[in-house]
Design a protein around this motif. Sequence first.
Motif: not given
Length: 468
Positions: A63-67, A212-220, A222-228, A357-364
């Motif tokens: 996530p940090v690298v994605a930011a 904040a940008r590091s966590l933005a991908g994770i928040r994004l 987790l905000s989408v039902p299909r991705l949850r 950011a979404a791929f980085a969040a999924q990776f983590s």
Amino acid sequence: MLSVLRNRTYRHLFVAQVVALAGTGLATVALGLLAYDLAGADAGSVLGTALAIKMVAYVGIAPVVAALAHRIPRRRLLVAADLARAGVALALPFVGSVWQVYLLIFVLQAASATFTPAFQSVIPDVLPEERDYTRALSLSRLAYDTETLVSPVLAAALLALVGYRWLFWGTVIGFLASAVLVVSVVLPAAVLAARSDPGPVAGGTGARSVGARSLAGIRLFLSVPRLRALLALDLAVAAGGAMVIVNTVVYVREELGRPAGDVPLALGAYGGGSMLVALLLPRVLDRVADRTVMLPAAFAVAGLLAALAVVTTAGGGAWRWPALLALWAGLGGAGSLILTPGGRLLRSAVPPADLPAAFAAQFSLTHVCWLLAYPLAGWLGATAGLPAATVALAVLALASAGLATRVWRAGATAARPVAGAVADTAPAVVTVRPHHRQARRPVHRRPLRAPSGRALVRHHHHRHPAAP
């Protein structure tokens, strides 16, 4: 499936992925032997700590690298990660203590946590057509499965000729070749979001901090039902995969009393099941929605683990060996049914600007799932016995499948979608509605497609999201 290799850019990137994976496989074998040289009987503890370091790097670094990645051209970022990995592999043969191994492994895995999400986010731009992208995902799955089968064989052949430290040189060559292949192509420019709002969208520009940008991908994510739902499905995959990775040797050697040479056969059955599904899946996904194959596969993981519990508690019999091979192949196939369409699902759920950011969040987040599943498979199996570990993982997989079904179904009817995304179960249709200050007019429907081939919903300055 191989038709996508006619695209020169993708062909070079795919070969880069293959040679890098081959180098990683050689390093895995060499690292085990290096740990034994340094720690002797405690080699297992060293490798376990190295695996934990790997997971921590994957979860924390991506996530940090994605930011920060929006500041660096993608080709330069990929090449820098490959060169960093080559440098670590070059240093590993010369280490003389365990702490040096831990330090280098962290740097190596941090570079991998940089490379993999960035690489995944490039492919949708290189192959914008859904049909081509699906085939690329299947080829990527095949590459990972082939690495698990071929690398140990290649390492065994090389060890017959040279010492294990020379295997690290093969790793160096693999990463350098990957960097050269990435340099040899021109990558599409990343799509940047023209936003200034501080919302949970990773592509937004502004003065937000790196944290904040590091966590933005994770928040994004987790905000989408299909991705949850996808995250819950990843947990089901981890439940089955952890049992295979951690306890194959225990099942083969202790439970079944078979020779050591049967361990790679069992692992090969797992990889073979995954490869077979990856080969057949593109034609299936041309006809059915992702959810149609992914959700039943998660329930299949739970069922296969329950069947494994029966095999484990059975008193004996020669039938248990072919049953184990069949169950391992089934777990590999079920995992592939979930993992292969995962990229398609993610691409359909977020706008192009937010894919890195979404791929980085999924990776983590995916590796958080494995961090949960590994101890259940290993520690519970060692303390409470394999039947208890198998039942626990079966319950975990069943709960994950049920949660994914509930979240996905709820999201399809009532969840708030993501701007720029399209549904994966219906053709893209644009609805142009009157402004809320204007008089009501008839609703007109017309198709509208972006250059990437995905439909965008626009109304004056506003972007209306599609339903998940």
